[in-house]
Design a protein around this motif. Structure first.
Motif, PDB file in Angstrom:
ATOM      1  N   ILE A 107       7.815  -0.002 -12.582  1.00  0.00           N
ATOM      2  CA  ILE A 107       6.855   1.068 -12.926  1.00  0.00           C
ATOM      3  C   ILE A 107       7.346   2.409 -12.388  1.00  0.00           C
ATOM      4  O   ILE A 107       7.240   3.447 -13.056  1.00  0.00           O
ATOM      5  N   GLY A 108       7.887   2.403 -11.142  1.00  0.00           N
ATOM      6  CA  GLY A 108       8.422   3.634 -10.575  1.00  0.00           C
ATOM      7  C   GLY A 108       9.558   4.206 -11.410  1.00  0.00           C
ATOM      8  O   GLY A 108       9.626   5.415 -11.650  1.00  0.00           O
ATOM      9  N   ASN A 109      10.470   3.333 -11.880  1.00  0.00           N
ATOM     10  CA  ASN A 109      11.583   3.795 -12.723  1.00  0.00           C
ATOM     11  C   ASN A 109      11.068   4.367 -14.046  1.00  0.00           C
ATOM     12  O   ASN A 109      11.586   5.369 -14.550  1.00  0.00           O
ATOM     13  N   GLU A 110      10.030   3.729 -14.611  1.00  0.00           N
ATOM     14  CA  GLU A 110       9.468   4.233 -15.865  1.00  0.00           C
ATOM     15  C   GLU A 110       8.804   5.592 -15.666  1.00  0.00           C
ATOM     16  O   GLU A 110       8.901   6.477 -16.529  1.00  0.00           O
ATOM     17  N   LEU A 111       8.137   5.780 -14.525  1.00  0.00           N
ATOM     18  CA  LEU A 111       7.542   7.091 -14.234  1.00  0.00           C
ATOM     19  C   LEU A 111       8.622   8.150 -14.017  1.00  0.00           C
ATOM     20  O   LEU A 111       8.448   9.319 -14.407  1.00  0.00           O
ATOM     21  N   TYR A 138       7.644  18.329 -12.534  1.00  0.00           N
ATOM     22  CA  TYR A 138       8.328  17.240 -13.235  1.00  0.00           C
ATOM     23  C   TYR A 138       9.642  16.831 -12.575  1.00  0.00           C
ATOM     24  O   TYR A 138      10.308  15.922 -13.059  1.00  0.00           O
ATOM     25  N   SER A 139      10.018  17.485 -11.484  1.00  0.00           N
ATOM     26  CA  SER A 139      11.247  17.116 -10.781  1.00  0.00           C
ATOM     27  C   SER A 139      11.006  16.048  -9.711  1.00  0.00           C
ATOM     28  O   SER A 139      11.961  15.559  -9.106  1.00  0.00           O
ATOM     29  N   SER A 140       9.759  15.701  -9.459  1.00  0.00           N
ATOM     30  CA  SER A 140       9.450  14.692  -8.443  1.00  0.00           C
ATOM     31  C   SER A 140       9.958  13.319  -8.893  1.00  0.00           C
ATOM     32  O   SER A 140       9.870  12.968 -10.074  1.00  0.00           O
ATOM     33  N   ARG A 141      10.464  12.541  -7.941  1.00  0.00           N
ATOM     34  CA  ARG A 141      10.973  11.202  -8.230  1.00  0.00           C
ATOM     35  C   ARG A 141      10.560  10.240  -7.112  1.00  0.00           C
ATOM     36  O   ARG A 141      10.245  10.659  -5.997  1.00  0.00           O
ATOM     37  N   LYS A 158       0.827  -1.215   0.000  1.00  0.00           N
ATOM     38  CA  LYS A 158       0.000   0.000   0.000  1.00  0.00           C
ATOM     39  C   LYS A 158       0.856   1.258   0.000  1.00  0.00           C
ATOM     40  O   LYS A 158       0.576   2.227  -0.729  1.00  0.00           O
ATOM     41  N   ASP A 159       1.925   1.268   0.801  1.00  0.00           N
ATOM     42  CA  ASP A 159       2.804   2.439   0.848  1.00  0.00           C
ATOM     43  C   ASP A 159       3.453   2.692  -0.501  1.00  0.00           C
ATOM     44  O   ASP A 159       3.527   3.846  -0.970  1.00  0.00           O
ATOM     45  N   ARG A 160       3.895   1.634  -1.158  1.00  0.00           N
ATOM     46  CA  ARG A 160       4.556   1.798  -2.457  1.00  0.00           C
ATOM     47  C   ARG A 160       3.573   2.291  -3.514  1.00  0.00           C
ATOM     48  O   ARG A 160       3.912   3.133  -4.358  1.00  0.00           O
ATOM     49  N   MET A 161       2.338   1.785  -3.468  1.00  0.00           N
ATOM     50  CA  MET A 161       1.329   2.259  -4.416  1.00  0.00           C
ATOM     51  C   MET A 161       0.975   3.721  -4.138  1.00  0.00           C
ATOM     52  O   MET A 161       0.725   4.505  -5.071  1.00  0.00           O
ATOM     53  N   ASP A 162       0.944   4.108  -2.849  1.00  0.00           N
ATOM     54  CA  ASP A 162       0.687   5.511  -2.509  1.00  0.00           C
ATOM     55  C   ASP A 162       1.796   6.412  -3.043  1.00  0.00           C
ATOM     56  O   ASP A 162       1.527   7.528  -3.523  1.00  0.00           O
ATOM     57  N   TYR A 163       3.051   5.948  -2.967  1.00  0.00           N
ATOM     58  CA  TYR A 163       4.161   6.727  -3.509  1.00  0.00           C
ATOM     59  C   TYR A 163       3.980   6.954  -5.011  1.00  0.00           C
ATOM     60  O   TYR A 163       4.200   8.058  -5.524  1.00  0.00           O
TER      61      TYR A 163
END
Length: 345
Positions: free
Chosen positions: A108-112, A93-96, A75-80
């Protein structure tokens, strides 16, 4: 309530409860088979019933606990990821986001993250193109001035000229019936007053367009203050300003934003029938926020096709997109009109 039951956490709990159900059915089937076939002394119907009930109660508690705890990390990772997508949609656009795990969610996080980097580069390119376009616009100033004059001439003919012609006809008709029917003459005089006020408002909006397109080298905030002071002397509108000095933005960006505010005020004068207007320019982290709102009559954005395809709204949106920003309009009949603009810095 039903929406909460569809979250990841409750999905984990349901999967554990489903496993408990299958285990209970299997265990009950085995015990009943042993009881029927072998009839051992130590195994009775009561003991089977007590054992299964105890197993279900204990398993139910453990299913809830284990499902709740095991779903916490997911859940925490999906919230991130959700927060990152929201930030990207708002132009930050600087958010990571970074994960230590090496699984599908981390991929998916790396692709975003890569998407955010590409969007950031595109915004820089758009802003650079806007600067270049500003230089080209200055060289084509004469042609733009001619086009603007032609448009204003059409507006004068379509709006002011027709209203003045109507005023002339109504005045002549009122003079003819003034002595014969004073009541009807009074009613027509009220219509004349309303038409004259509408023509005056239309003329003020057109005169607003005759102001210089650029800021003539002065800062954005100073230009808006001068524009508002000029309107205060001509219009019975109360202005509420919250303008923050923003450093580090290019001259072309300031000119685009000034033109957007100018176009917004022009639309308010012509269509809103408002008594209060608020203008806000602030900086939030790495973005510039611009808000122009009024307490006028508003309109239905979904059904009013004429407003949706309005030249002024279309121009403001195009100017905003040239800066890599987001343009949003909130309005409804009787609730005023509010324009929100976010420009990444």
């Amino acid at each position: 309530m039903l929406k909460r039951l569809n979250t990841i956490r409750y999905t984990y709990i349901r999967s554990h409860l489903y496993g408990l159900f299958l285990n209970t059915v299997t265990l009950l089937a085995i015990l009943l088979s042993v009881y029927v076939v072998f009839e051992p002394v130590w195994l009775s119907a009561i003991s089977i019933f007590v054992f299964v009930i105890s197993y279900v109660l204990i398993g139910f508690i453990f299913s809830f606990y284990v499902g709740f705890k095991s779903s916490g990390d997911m859940k925490d990772r999906m919230d991130y990821l959700s927060v990152l997508i929201t930030q990207l949609s708002r132009g930050n656009y600087s958010s990571r986001v970074y994960f230590n795990e090496d699984d599908e969610i981390a991929r998916i996080g790396n692709e975003l993250n890569e998407l955010g980097e590409k969007l950031k580069s595109q915004v820089k390119s758009l802003q650079r193109m806007a600067d270049e376009k500003s230089e080209y616009a200055k060289s084509a100033h004469k042609a733009a001035a001619i086009e603007e004059r032609q448009r204003l001439a059409r507006d004068l003919h379509d709006a002011i000229s027709q209203q003045l012609f109507a005023l002339t006809m109504m005045t002549q008709a009122t003079l003819r019936i003034l002595e014969k029917d004073p009541v009807l003459a009074k009613s027509q005089l009220e219509d004349i007053s309303s038409t004259a006020l509408k023509a005056q408002t239309e003329m003020r909006a057109l005169l607003l367009h005759l102001r210089p397109v650029d800021l003539s080298g002065e800062p954005l905030i100073s230009g808006i203050h001068k524009l508002v002071e000029e309107l205060k002397q001509k219009c019975p509108i109360e202005f509420h300003l919250q303008l923050e000095e923003i450093d580090g933005i290019s001259q072309s960006t300031e000119e685009h934003l000034f033109r957007i505010v100018q176009e917004s005020l022009s639309n308010t004068l012509r269509h809103a029938n408002a008594s209060e207007v608020s203008i806000e320019i602030t900086r939030s982290k790495k973005e510039l926020f611009v808000h122009v709102g009024d307490n006028g009559q508003g309109f239905d954005l979904e059904t009013d096709e004429r407003k949706k395809t309005s030249y002024g709204l279309k121009t403001m949106k195009e100017r905003c997109e040239e800066l890599g920003g987001t343009f949003a309009i909130r309005t409804n009949k009787g609730e005023g009109t509010h324009i929100d603009i976010r420009i990444p810095l």
